[in-house]
Write a protein that holds these residues in place. Structure first.
Motif, mmCIF file in Angstrom:
data_model
loop_
_atom_site.group_PDB
_atom_site.id
_atom_site.type_symbol
_atom_site.label_atom_id
_atom_site.label_comp_id
_atom_site.label_asym_id
_atom_site.label_seq_id
_atom_site.Cartn_x
_atom_site.Cartn_y
_atom_site.Cartn_z
ATOM 1 N N GLU A 50 -40.426 -57.977 16.386
ATOM 2 C CA GLU A 50 -39.447 -57.144 17.108
ATOM 3 C C GLU A 50 -39.697 -57.145 18.609
ATOM 4 O O GLU A 50 -38.754 -57.041 19.406
ATOM 5 N N SER A 51 -40.958 -57.270 18.983
ATOM 6 C CA SER A 51 -41.283 -57.145 20.406
ATOM 7 C C SER A 51 -40.724 -58.275 21.257
ATOM 8 O O SER A 51 -40.679 -58.166 22.483
ATOM 9 N N ILE A 52 -40.312 -59.377 20.629
ATOM 10 C CA ILE A 52 -39.813 -60.510 21.427
ATOM 11 C C ILE A 52 -38.303 -60.676 21.320
ATOM 12 O O ILE A 52 -37.742 -61.625 21.860
ATOM 13 N N ILE A 53 -37.647 -59.770 20.624
ATOM 14 C CA ILE A 53 -36.200 -59.889 20.392
ATOM 15 C C ILE A 53 -35.455 -58.910 21.306
ATOM 16 O O ILE A 53 -35.775 -57.727 21.341
ATOM 17 N N PRO A 54 -34.444 -59.408 22.047
ATOM 18 C CA PRO A 54 -33.693 -58.509 22.933
ATOM 19 C C PRO A 54 -32.955 -57.431 22.129
ATOM 20 O O PRO A 54 -32.609 -57.647 20.958
ATOM 21 N N ASP A 55 -32.696 -56.332 22.788
ATOM 22 C CA ASP A 55 -32.055 -55.150 22.190
ATOM 23 C C ASP A 55 -30.763 -55.416 21.434
ATOM 24 O O ASP A 55 -30.456 -54.725 20.459
ATOM 25 N N TYR A 185 -29.674 -66.663 22.984
ATOM 26 C CA TYR A 185 -29.584 -65.823 24.168
ATOM 27 C C TYR A 185 -29.611 -66.749 25.377
ATOM 28 O O TYR A 185 -30.659 -67.286 25.731
ATOM 29 N N TYR A 209 -26.711 -63.706 28.460
ATOM 30 C CA TYR A 209 -25.806 -63.124 27.463
ATOM 31 C C TYR A 209 -26.071 -63.712 26.076
ATOM 32 O O TYR A 209 -26.510 -64.855 25.949
#
Lengths: 287, 287, 287, 287
Positions: A50-55, A185, A209
């Motif tokens: 989760e820590s490397i995935i954008p919001d 991304y 984006y």
């Protein structure tokens, strides 16, 4: 007379660019390639992933899937072949407009620069070069690896002599069956202004984006046969070796980052072949 | 916790990125590389050359310079080496703020994907992959070539047994001495919106602006020796073979475009060696 | 204690050699590889072909057959793959003891040094290195090439959209069906004696004899399926570009020699796949 | 007319062979190459080293020397370059006629097949292919490695920031100064007779004899400058990783054997450059 940018695709070097078409209307791009795949899915630490995935993306199962794919006869590459590794995890995009489940491609390694450059600049695919030999096969056991500057950082085996549990196979099928596309991304850092300090260079984006390449849907009048072979299910192993700046000055963060996604449990692995026409013009910005 | 984009450099894959520094403060990046060069300058058709240059740049002499450069011990690549080909022409940038003369890099071929990806995404360098062997040397004659997918499209020789005229050597020195930096045109095509037709994909830019990398100025406290060898001047030859889609599906326009810049006259050629620290953080957007 | 040569296989470097077995009793060597082939047969000048064949072999039809073969999953190479090109012509060996028809391998190009060294030193296979990419496939047309030091010297296409005549297909089947093995000529030049002049070096042989690798016969208890796919017959083209010393200092005579075997008529071409266990221990000296 | 073997050099494929000369009278072969070297000498276990050396050679000091050499502009290769690794130990040949001290080449790795095939078949050099990148250089520390099929088995560093003792440097100079040539053991296994069992194949030699390439002596009328740079002495490290059949099916015994020659003590290391004309026609059989 000088170069005028018309409303058509340009890629660097722009001086020799200005494509008339990128495969939409060119039927010679439509014949499917033959693809040989070994695939393995493992569970990793949820927080690390989760820590490397954008919001904008929400992690579903804390799974990492790695596919080594040999492509032969790619029509979109004039019949040539190459090898790629797709490292992905299952996510849900939830924006103001779009909501969709699919595979977030964390990194895609390829062994030729041309598809890397093409995929990065167009769709914002997280592509990077790695040395990837042919998949080895010996008595039902497949193996392959990826190296940077001669140092292996990702080694994988798929052993069809060892059986995965039916439950785990069903779990993989469920996760893979749910995916409606490949998420990316797209990000490009901006060059500084003249009066900004050197430290400011590349610290804000030219673009940033989320993007999706929807799963391919065969047109009604598509003249070629597609389809995949039966999967030979099995188990396997994955070896992620951390890389340092000295090993791989431009890409070491990728090898170092992958090594933080160590497997807690191998779920299942498989070998299969399929056909794919390589349609890339359908991607769009997620909102 | 998820990936938050802070004010620092990110490159795709962003999931494994967020550089702390790109060499500004890292002294291990500052040792110069050893570079072996063969360089040839020829005159080409002015109109052909002007037609591929964006308005913001004004062509000076209708010259094309091609340098094959072997890099050894690049500190910015952790001591590794590689080979590049710099194809450039002399131009003047004239904007609202900046006015400057320098070399417009039409294309830079490199034989490893890492510097290509790095240079494209940061400075907008028009870099592309080509197969480039070591420079050959036999009895005072140097030769090298660039190939794509096994097909040579650019072949060059520099023969130091044949003398260039003093006048032509002075002309080259004048043109090269005048250059204050390396010019680029950073361009990235934009992904379409969901409701746009497929044909609209990549037809407008995410970014499109001219960039300069100013010529390196040795800091007062720079601890290494720099400098170049004496040039061994000579004459040479250049062979530009047009490429078709079948030869090189992603890059064929580059080979085809270069082949339109055929030499009308070889001016002079030379072999030399020099040292360069590879400072790339000083580039800025031209206005 | 020092190295004693026992009665077992040694290969250079002998210091690290002394094989216990070369696959006869090792069942992990016996699984067949998957092989993808494009094959073309053409008629050439009989005298040109006869002039390069030693007396012990009698040329039958003045045909040259060229096969590009991609090997995947070779058990005798621990599951690895590689690519080879077999250039051969139909001959009859007629000795005091043996009389046999088969394919004389004029040269076999491979894209990895290991099988080259192994095949040369054991069976006297006329193997040589060439750069050989994956076979390209686009809309029923296959193509491939071989290069040395970046310069293509052998280019071949097989187009299954163009039909060969039934008569010519039968001719090919007849010639190929007749072959009982692969013929070689093992030759190794001898180092001079101390008191001989330099010019005498390598001018007499350490060994010089004809060899055959008999066609593989599947043992009764062989546990794997073999067999070949249906052939997709077609026509094709062959381009033989002469090579000079400057292009390919060690092998240029091969490229130059092949270019003397220009096609007078393409007979037929085809694409097929087959499986082969790679049994090489059955070869023997022809007498 | 058929191929007649005249009294001149032939190499496989003999069909395209019959060299008129191998550089003796061809002045274009005589220009020296530029060679960049990192060299390290270590002490190993005497018994381990003696056990792999044939009786005709007597081990002197139990030292292993490893040189990584980048060759640029080899006239005997038409101006091309390549990289080799020379692994050797100091021995004395003592035969009925000859007595001589020199370096026994245990194995020589090269990164191109052409010099490998040439050197094996002519002089019986123990050459083998390995992937060898350019030598890396970073702040006075050099490093390089050799890999087979993407797996490193030999890694070496030379650090000129760390000083070797004067005594050890003198020891190296003594050993190297004493060498009068490069020793080999030419060996070629014989193909079985038809009536011998398969197991007999390759178990006796076609040839098996010791060879020396005497140190180059510059002819009186040699027109080029030779000579070596000053050595930059330092210390270093060596990493020998054992290889298994699965890693390197044809050459694994070499990697496994080298790994038995682990260093007990690094004596000294150095970086230097030199020039060498590559004269190979002077070698002869030791008696």
């Amino acid at each position: 007379m000088s170069l005028k940018f018309e409303k058509k695709p340009y890629f660097m070097p722009v001086f020799f660019s200005g494509e008339d078409d990128h495969g939409i209307n060119d039927t010679s791009f439509h014949e499917p390639a033959d693809i040989n795949v070994i695939s393995l899915t493992y569970e990793t630490d949820r927080e690390a992933l989760e820590s490397i995935i954008p919001d904008c993306y929400e992690l579903l199962e804390p799974y990492v899937n790695i596919k080594f794919c040999e492509f032969f006869g790619c029509s979109w590459m004039a019949g040539k072949g190459y090898t790629l590794i797709n490292v992905n995890c299952p996510v849900r995009f939830k924006g103001e407009r779009d909501e969709m489940e699919g595979d977030l491609i964390l990194v895609m390694f390829e062994n030729h620069a041309d598809p890397i450059i093409g995929g990065r600049d167009s769709m914002g695919y997280a592509k990077y070069f790695a040395e990837i030999p042919l998949i080895e096969k010996l008595n039902g056991k497949f193996s392959c690896k990826a190296s940077a500057w001669g140092k292996p950082f990702l080694e994988m085996t798929v052993d069809t002599n060892v059986k995965a549990s039916e439950e785990d196979i069903e779990e993989i099928k469920k996760v893979e069956g749910r995916a409606k596309g490949k998420f990316q991304y797209k990000y490009m850092p901006k060059v500084r202004e003249k009066d900004e300090p050197y430290e400011a260079n590349y610290t804000t984006p030219d673009c940033a984006y989320p993007v999706v390449l929807p799963a391919f849907e065969k047109p009604v009048d598509y003249p070629y046969e597609l389809g995949a072979s039966e999967s030979e299910w099995g188990m396997g192993s994955i070896k992620l070796t951390p890389t340092a700046w000295e090993d791989w000055p431009h890409g070491w963060r990728i090898g170092a980052g992958l090594a933080k996604l160590q497997p807690k449990r191998i779920i299942a692995a498989r070998h299969f072949t399929y056909k794919d026409p390589g349609v890339y013009y359908t991607c769009y910005i997620l909102r």
